[in-house]
Design a protein around this motif. Structure first.
Motif, PDB file in Angstrom:
ATOM      1  N   LEU A  90       2.217   5.878  -4.442  1.00 35.08           N
ATOM      2  CA  LEU A  90       2.307   4.549  -5.054  1.00 35.08           C
ATOM      3  C   LEU A  90       1.593   3.578  -4.137  1.00 35.08           C
ATOM      4  O   LEU A  90       1.952   3.430  -2.962  1.00 35.08           O
ATOM      5  N   THR A  91       0.578   2.942  -4.674  1.00 38.38           N
ATOM      6  CA  THR A  91      -0.256   2.071  -3.839  1.00 38.38           C
ATOM      7  C   THR A  91      -0.905   0.991  -4.706  1.00 38.38           C
ATOM      8  O   THR A  91      -1.275   1.273  -5.854  1.00 38.38           O
ATOM      9  N   PRO A  92      -0.994  -0.239  -4.191  1.00 32.54           N
ATOM     10  CA  PRO A  92      -1.483  -1.346  -5.026  1.00 32.54           C
ATOM     11  C   PRO A  92      -2.869  -1.098  -5.616  1.00 32.54           C
ATOM     12  O   PRO A  92      -3.188  -1.578  -6.703  1.00 32.54           O
ATOM     13  N   GLY A 116       5.431   4.008  -0.185  1.00 33.41           N
ATOM     14  CA  GLY A 116       4.982   3.499   1.103  1.00 33.41           C
ATOM     15  C   GLY A 116       5.840   2.323   1.535  1.00 33.41           C
ATOM     16  O   GLY A 116       6.649   1.790   0.763  1.00 33.41           O
ATOM     17  N   TYR A 118       5.585  -0.970   4.905  1.00 34.66           N
ATOM     18  CA  TYR A 118       4.767  -1.569   5.961  1.00 34.66           C
ATOM     19  C   TYR A 118       3.313  -1.711   5.472  1.00 34.66           C
ATOM     20  O   TYR A 118       3.079  -2.212   4.375  1.00 34.66           O
ATOM     21  N   GLU A 119       2.337  -1.202   6.235  1.00 37.34           N
ATOM     22  CA  GLU A 119       0.928  -1.318   5.812  1.00 37.34           C
ATOM     23  C   GLU A 119       0.562  -0.250   4.788  1.00 37.34           C
ATOM     24  O   GLU A 119      -0.520  -0.277   4.218  1.00 37.34           O
ATOM     25  N   GLY A 120       1.439   0.716   4.585  1.00 35.46           N
ATOM     26  CA  GLY A 120       1.153   1.778   3.615  1.00 35.46           C
ATOM     27  C   GLY A 120       0.966   3.124   4.292  1.00 35.46           C
ATOM     28  O   GLY A 120       1.433   3.346   5.422  1.00 35.46           O
ATOM     29  N   SER A 135      -0.766   2.461  -9.249  1.00 34.37           N
ATOM     30  CA  SER A 135      -0.364   1.079  -8.982  1.00 34.37           C
ATOM     31  C   SER A 135       0.393   0.547 -10.187  1.00 34.37           C
ATOM     32  O   SER A 135       0.045   0.859 -11.328  1.00 34.37           O
ATOM     33  N   ILE A 136       1.409  -0.280  -9.950  1.00 28.59           N
ATOM     34  CA  ILE A 136       2.074  -0.910 -11.113  1.00 28.59           C
ATOM     35  C   ILE A 136       1.499  -2.296 -11.375  1.00 28.59           C
ATOM     36  O   ILE A 136       1.985  -3.021 -12.243  1.00 28.59           O
ATOM     37  N   GLY A 137       0.445  -2.681 -10.692  1.00 34.79           N
ATOM     38  CA  GLY A 137      -0.201  -3.963 -10.961  1.00 34.79           C
ATOM     39  C   GLY A 137      -0.933  -4.444  -9.729  1.00 34.79           C
ATOM     40  O   GLY A 137      -0.668  -3.990  -8.617  1.00 34.79           O
ATOM     41  N   TYR A 139      -0.928  -6.613  -7.430  1.00 42.47           N
ATOM     42  CA  TYR A 139      -0.208  -7.507  -6.529  1.00 42.47           C
ATOM     43  C   TYR A 139       0.459  -6.588  -5.513  1.00 42.47           C
ATOM     44  O   TYR A 139       0.504  -5.382  -5.713  1.00 42.47           O
ATOM     45  N   LEU A 141       3.776  -5.446  -3.369  1.00 44.54           N
ATOM     46  CA  LEU A 141       5.224  -5.447  -3.120  1.00 44.54           C
ATOM     47  C   LEU A 141       5.460  -5.042  -1.667  1.00 44.54           C
ATOM     48  O   LEU A 141       4.570  -4.488  -1.018  1.00 44.54           O
ATOM     49  N   GLY A 143       7.366  -2.678  -0.699  1.00 43.21           N
ATOM     50  CA  GLY A 143       7.497  -1.224  -0.581  1.00 43.21           C
ATOM     51  C   GLY A 143       7.356  -0.561  -1.935  1.00 43.21           C
ATOM     52  O   GLY A 143       7.359  -1.231  -2.983  1.00 43.21           O
ATOM     53  N   GLY A 144       7.282   0.762  -1.926  1.00 44.98           N
ATOM     54  CA  GLY A 144       7.037   1.504  -3.166  1.00 44.98           C
ATOM     55  C   GLY A 144       8.275   1.748  -4.020  1.00 44.98           C
ATOM     56  O   GLY A 144       8.156   2.266  -5.135  1.00 44.98           O
TER      57      GLY A 144
HETATM   58  N1  SAM Z   1      -1.443  -2.742   3.059  1.00 49.53           N
HETATM   59  C1  SAM Z   1      -1.332  -2.396   1.668  1.00 49.53           C
HETATM   60  C2  SAM Z   1      -2.465  -3.039   0.895  1.00 49.53           C
HETATM   61  O1  SAM Z   1      -2.928  -4.101   1.272  1.00 49.53           O
HETATM   62  O2  SAM Z   1      -2.841  -2.466  -0.158  1.00 49.53           O
HETATM   63  C3  SAM Z   1      -0.029  -2.885   1.082  1.00 49.53           C
HETATM   64  C4  SAM Z   1       1.147  -2.091   1.548  1.00 49.53           C
HETATM   65  S1  SAM Z   1       2.630  -2.547   0.745  1.00 49.53           S
HETATM   66  C5  SAM Z   1       3.175  -3.889   1.758  1.00 49.53           C
HETATM   67  C6  SAM Z   1       3.722  -1.259   1.147  1.00 49.53           C
HETATM   68  C7  SAM Z   1       3.884  -0.207   0.084  1.00 49.53           C
HETATM   69  O3  SAM Z   1       4.421  -0.789  -1.089  1.00 49.53           O
HETATM   70  C8  SAM Z   1       2.644   0.498  -0.375  1.00 49.53           C
HETATM   71  O4  SAM Z   1       2.264   1.531   0.504  1.00 49.53           O
HETATM   72  C9  SAM Z   1       3.059   1.020  -1.738  1.00 49.53           C
HETATM   73  O5  SAM Z   1       3.767   2.237  -1.635  1.00 49.53           O
HETATM   74  C10 SAM Z   1       4.005  -0.053  -2.219  1.00 49.53           C
HETATM   75  N2  SAM Z   1       3.377  -0.984  -3.171  1.00 49.53           N
HETATM   76  C11 SAM Z   1       3.154  -2.308  -2.972  1.00 49.53           C
HETATM   77  N3  SAM Z   1       2.590  -2.871  -4.035  1.00 49.53           N
HETATM   78  C12 SAM Z   1       2.452  -1.891  -4.962  1.00 49.53           C
HETATM   79  C13 SAM Z   1       1.930  -1.862  -6.274  1.00 49.53           C
HETATM   80  N4  SAM Z   1       1.424  -2.954  -6.852  1.00 49.53           N
HETATM   81  N5  SAM Z   1       1.957  -0.680  -6.955  1.00 49.53           N
HETATM   82  C14 SAM Z   1       2.461   0.430  -6.375  1.00 49.53           C
HETATM   83  N6  SAM Z   1       2.969   0.454  -5.116  1.00 49.53           N
HETATM   84  C15 SAM Z   1       2.970  -0.691  -4.415  1.00 49.53           C
END
Ligand code: SAM
Length: 227
Positions: A90-92, A116, A118-120, A135-137, A139, A141, A143-144
């Motif tokens: 799960l990642t943005p 994920g 922190y930074e992922g 990604s769910i969008g 933006y 969040l 965390g995942g």
């Molecule tokens: N450093 C990353 C970046 O700029 O893309 C953001 C990391 S986020 C603070 C931490 C974790 O939240 C991610 O590794 C992911 O697992 C989850 N996450 C945050 N936004 C998400 C999204 N829109 N869709 C899916 N997962 C998300």
């Protein structure tokens, strides 16, 4: 279906699993497991992350920790695991979750979602252990976990037994029954509230006219991108 979520906060999913449609899907024979990433960490003190090479803010989830965690849960090398089941980071920046992807996942026998924090993730987790990144969008969040709940909610409600009324999922926004358009508007009693009247056609009892009216509203919403 077996849905696994690998997370640093497995307890978040206790509440989620108790919600009606999720509980129904689980009672119908599906499985939702929240697996604690820390459980198999080889590092002392339950450490799971480290500072990024090249510098910069935040902490990155370690590839060796995820390797141990997935081996611990599934008993095989995670490089092979992704050939046996969908393993999703799960990642943005991943593939946007939409109706097509939800249907795709709902047809899988087993899916693992990696959350994920922190930074992922260390990118090697995504490259070598995952079949997809979702990604769910667009933006970010913290965390995942909430993203995993969104995926699980959307997928589980597609499964037989999750919803009280089987038709509720057949004709809803983006379904084939509506040609992929958003759903038409709904109204209920009172028919007149503060002068805001329900469209006459819905009170007419003419099923074919109601069907046509609904389809037209649905198409309008699809064309305008409206609610
Ligand atoms: N450093 C990353 C970046 O700029 O893309 C953001 C990391 S986020 C603070 C931490 C974790 O939240 C991610 O590794 C992911 O697992 C989850 N996450 C945050 N936004 C998400 C999204 N829109 N869709 C899916 N997962 C998300």
């Amino acid at each position: 279906m077996q849905l696994d979520v690998v997370t640093l906060f497995p307890q978040w999913f206790d509440w989620f699993s108790e919600q009606r449609h999720v509980a129904n899907a689980l009672a119908a024979g599906n499985e939702l497991r929240a697996l604690d990433l820390r459980e198999h960490t080889p590092l002392s003190g339950g450490q799971v992350d480290d500072t990024p090479f090249g510098g910069g803010a935040g902490m990155v989830l370690r590839v060796d920790v995820m390797d141990h965690a997935l081996r611990g849960f599934y008993g095989i090398d995670p490089v092979d695991l992704r050939r046996e089941r969908r393993v999703i980071a799960l990642t943005p920046g991943g593939r946007i979750l939409d109706e097509a992807l939800v249907n795709e996942l709902a047809a899988e026998p087993a899916v693992t979602l990696l959350c994920g924090r922190y930074e992922g993730f260390d990118e090697r987790i995504v490259q070598h252990f995952c079949s997809d990144a979702v990604s769910i969008g667009r933006y970010v969040l913290a965390g995942g976990e909430l993203a995993a709940m969104v995926v699980c909610d959307a997928v589980l409600r597609k499964l037989p037994g999750a919803l009280g009324h089987a038709d509720s999922a057949a004709e809803e926004s983006f379904s084939a029954a509506l040609g992929g358009d958003p759903e038409y508007p709904h109204y209920t009693r009172p028919a007149d509230y503060r002068g805001w009247n329900v469209p006459d056609v819905l009170l007419s009892g003419h099923h074919e006219e109601i069907r046509r009216w609904r389809r037209a509203r649905s198409r309008e919403r699809g064309a305008t991108g409206g609610a």
